[in-house]
Write an enzyme that holds these catalytic residues in place. Structure first.
Site, PDB file in Angstrom:
ATOM      1  N   GLY A 210       0.819  -1.209   0.000  1.00  0.00           N
ATOM      2  CA  GLY A 210       0.000   0.000   0.000  1.00  0.00           C
ATOM      3  C   GLY A 210       0.855   1.263   0.000  1.00  0.00           C
ATOM      4  O   GLY A 210       1.948   1.294   0.563  1.00  0.00           O
TER       5      GLY A 210
ATOM      6  N   ASP B 227       5.148  -7.822   5.688  1.00  0.00           N
ATOM      7  CA  ASP B 227       5.198  -8.966   4.768  1.00  0.00           C
ATOM      8  C   ASP B 227       6.273  -8.773   3.692  1.00  0.00           C
ATOM      9  O   ASP B 227       7.020  -9.697   3.388  1.00  0.00           O
ATOM     10  CB  ASP B 227       3.832  -9.160   4.080  1.00  0.00           C
TER      11      ASP B 227
ATOM     12  N   LYS C 139       7.966   0.661   5.708  1.00  0.00           N
ATOM     13  CA  LYS C 139       6.877   1.498   5.198  1.00  0.00           C
ATOM     14  C   LYS C 139       5.535   0.930   5.617  1.00  0.00           C
ATOM     15  O   LYS C 139       5.372  -0.279   5.599  1.00  0.00           O
ATOM     16  CB  LYS C 139       6.954   1.512   3.672  1.00  0.00           C
ATOM     17  N   THR C 140       4.620   1.699   6.019  1.00  0.00           N
ATOM     18  CA  THR C 140       3.178   1.404   6.081  1.00  0.00           C
ATOM     19  C   THR C 140       2.483   2.473   6.907  1.00  0.00           C
ATOM     20  O   THR C 140       2.944   2.809   8.006  1.00  0.00           O
ATOM     21  CB  THR C 140       2.814   0.008   6.638  1.00  0.00           C
TER      22      THR C 140
ATOM     23  N   ASP D 261      -0.113   1.978   8.351  1.00  0.00           N
ATOM     24  CA  ASP D 261      -0.772   1.280   9.458  1.00  0.00           C
ATOM     25  C   ASP D 261      -0.010   1.413  10.773  1.00  0.00           C
ATOM     26  O   ASP D 261      -0.573   1.196  11.844  1.00  0.00           O
ATOM     27  CB  ASP D 261      -0.930  -0.209   9.136  1.00  0.00           C
TER      28      ASP D 261
ATOM     29  N   LYS E 175     -26.886  17.495  14.550  1.00  0.00           N
ATOM     30  CA  LYS E 175     -28.008  16.610  14.198  1.00  0.00           C
ATOM     31  C   LYS E 175     -27.576  15.238  13.698  1.00  0.00           C
ATOM     32  O   LYS E 175     -28.423  14.413  13.388  1.00  0.00           O
ATOM     33  CB  LYS E 175     -28.912  17.298  13.173  1.00  0.00           C
TER      34      LYS E 175
END
Ligand code: FBP
Length: 553
Positions: free
Chosen positions: A77, A172, A198-199, A201, A238
């Site tokens: 990603g 991974d 990298k990520t 997440d 609302k």
């Protein structure tokens, strides 16, 4: 290529580097390392890359001008800052020897196998400096795991006279980087493989990796948007806004956004699992807060939901595990069936307890859980509408309470999913500097002859000059886990630590946030201006790294 005014200005920004990486560099080696668990098995699987020492870069008087060609791959990603890793790598390789070449393999690891590549030149990289996205070379999720792929990759590596491959990816992809490093080392091909954390997440972190790149920018983007929604919510008074946030497994993104914006409700998957909560428990919790606020006349609010939640509800998690095995073992047979037949097939094959969970889930959600896995065997949680599932169930619960005279109020819901909006954002100053430093470190690991390492940068809550750069052997972060129905060596994912300072800080305030309206509106990322705004890191990083703050949590 036409560029925006912001992009033009950002192209001029020279990312900052830790002191040790500013000139010539040498390495300082630590003690031999071992994996986080399953030592003997990991050692056996990685005889050539196991146990290597941690390394740290320190300034040197001079450095050999080694001639070396390198290949780079973006994997998985998108995450803000990927282009800066490549810029840092490019600049450092050229600094070491202007004849060095950098090749980018296109659309992820598949580019190496299929021999799709471009040479990254100074003109080309110019337009991508400090920009978001991975579009310079594209990304993909092909899993590098077979000898066939490794050997096909070797053909192009030899053709381009490449000495090292840098794989920029999540847990991974870095696991696969290590498998590739081990294979090339075992074969004595003389090809080095280096990983980069990298990520968005934020779940590729541990003792050595303080944060994965992209988390900083993505959470700032989401927090800006949540803040905007919160302000709209508090203006119109609302709606209840149910906001699902990316993060395939861990809830770090959701937790960080909660710390930045102070919503009324924020679910943390790891807590739900630890407390063995059911779907009904979660629904009751949300409904109770809605009812409590309705008593004060507040028929509005904000709920943050991590996208991976469903897998962490213990009963659903057990069901998913069995579905993973079922799909791994009978995938072909199953995929050929239509929806109705697929449902019947699953019901027929599941164990009694998981069958019961499966049939009680709304049909749409049950179907989403049974869809094809990604190449790493993960459920594609970004496709599951957990926010809608929860709001429907809360609505039904409130209707019941209204009938029983326990609730008077209005419950009008709006749904949002924040994920893709943040992954390609213009990197914050933190990510711009951090990524550039990671790329520079990767180049230094290569010229120092390392393989099976991940580039790291530590001490990141200090000013950039004081950051500490180096490398960690990837095997050090590994253990054995079940993937796609098979036990495999993998980098251990970092979930939210319920004893950690970020969670504790959130937990100590959430009751107040539920009742009161305490929203914070962080506003957009700033690139120029006062350092306390432009260079601030995430709350998570500060709370995790700042020992003083931790003792106050
Ligand atoms: P990585 O782990 O590869 O960095 O990707 C993370 C992520 O952004 C998750 O947050 C999300 O669930 C997933 O990717 C979405 O995948 P895709 O880009 O294939 O839709």
């Amino acid at each position: 290529m036409e560029t925006s005014a912001l992009q033009k200005e950002r192209a001029k920004y020279q990312p900052k580097l830790p002191k040790a990486l500013q000139g010539a560099v040498k390495i300082k080696e630590g003690k031999p390392t071992q994996s986080v668990d399953d030592y003997e098995e990991i050692k056996k699987l990685f005889p050539n890359t196991y146990g290597m020492p941690l390394v740290e870069f320190v300034p040197a008087d001079s450095q050999d001008s080694l001639s070396i060609n390198v290949g780079v791959i973006l994997s998985g990603g998108q995450a803000p800052g990927g282009h800066n890793v490549i810029s840092g790598l490019f600049d450092e390789l050229k600094k070491i020897n202007p004849n060095n070449r950098l090749y980018g393999f296109l659309m992820g690891p598949g580019g190496l196998v299929d021999h799709n590549y471009i040479e990254i030149t100074s003109d080309l990289i110019h337009n991508y400096r400090n920009t978001g996205g991975f579009d310079l070379i594209g990304s993909g999720r092909t899993k590098l795991e077979s000898i066939d792929q490794f050997e096909k990759g070797l053909e192009i590596i030899r053709q381009l006279d490449i000495k090292a491959i840098v794989i920029i990816g999540g847990d991974d992809s870095n696991t696969n980087a290590c498998v590739l490093a081990e294979y090339y080392a075992a074969k004595k091909y003389g090809i080095q493989v280096i990983g980069c954390p990298k990520t968005i997440d934020g779940d590729l972190k541990n003792e050595q990796i303080e944060t994965s790149f992209g988390f900083d920018t993505a959470t700032k983007i989401y927090s800006e948007l949540i803040g905007n929604i919160a302000r709209d919510c508090n203006s119109a008074r609302k709606y209840w806004h149910f906001i699902k946030l990316m993060g395939r497994s861990a809830s770090h993104i959701t937790l960080e956004c909660a710390l930045q914006t102070q919503p009324n409700i924020c679910l943390i998957s790891e807590e739900i699992e630890a407390k063995d909560r059911t779907l009904n428990d979660i629904v009751e919790y949300i409904a109770r807060v809605v009812a409590l606020r309705a008593k004060d006349g507040k028929n509005y609010g904000l709920v943050l939901i991590p996208e991976g939640l469903i897998e962490f509800i213990p009963a659903v998690g057990r069901l998913i595990k069995e579905l993973n095995d079922l799909l791994a073992n009978h995938g072909e047979e199953y995929m050929g069936l239509d929806h109705k037949a697929q449902r019947a097939y699953i019901i027929e094959h599941l164990s009694p307890a998981n069958k019961e969970t499966f049939v009680t889930l709304p049909v749409g959600v049950a179907h989403q859980l049974s869809l094809e896995r990604d190449p790493h065997g993960n459920v594609q949680v970004s496709l599951i509408e957990t926010d809608k599932l929860l709001s429907d169930m809360v609505s039904a619960k409130l209707e019941q309470w209204a009938k029983d005279g326990k609730y008077v109020g209005k419950f009008a819901v709006l749904h949002h999913f924040l994920g893709y909006e943040g992954r390609c954002a213009v990197p914050s100053n933190f990510d711009a500097n951090y990524c550039y430093s990671l790329g520079t470190s990767a180049a230094q690991l290569i010229v120092n002859g390392k393989t099976g390492y991940m580039a790291i940068v530590k001490n990141t809550i200090a000013p950039t000059e004081e950051w500490i750069a180096g490398g960690v052997p990837i095997t050090m972060m590994m253990n054995i886990e079940k993937r796609n129905g098979v036990m495999k060596p993998v980098i251990r994912k970092a979930l939210v630590d319920l004893e950690g300072a970020p969670f504790k800080s959130f937990a100590s305030k959430r009751e107040l946030w539920a009742k009161e309206t305490s929203y914070i509106y962080p506003g957009p990322i700033q690139y120029w201006g006062p350092s306390e705004i432009c260079d601030r890191t995430t709350r998570t990083l500060v709370l995790e790294q700042n020992k003083e703050l931790q003792s106050n949590c």
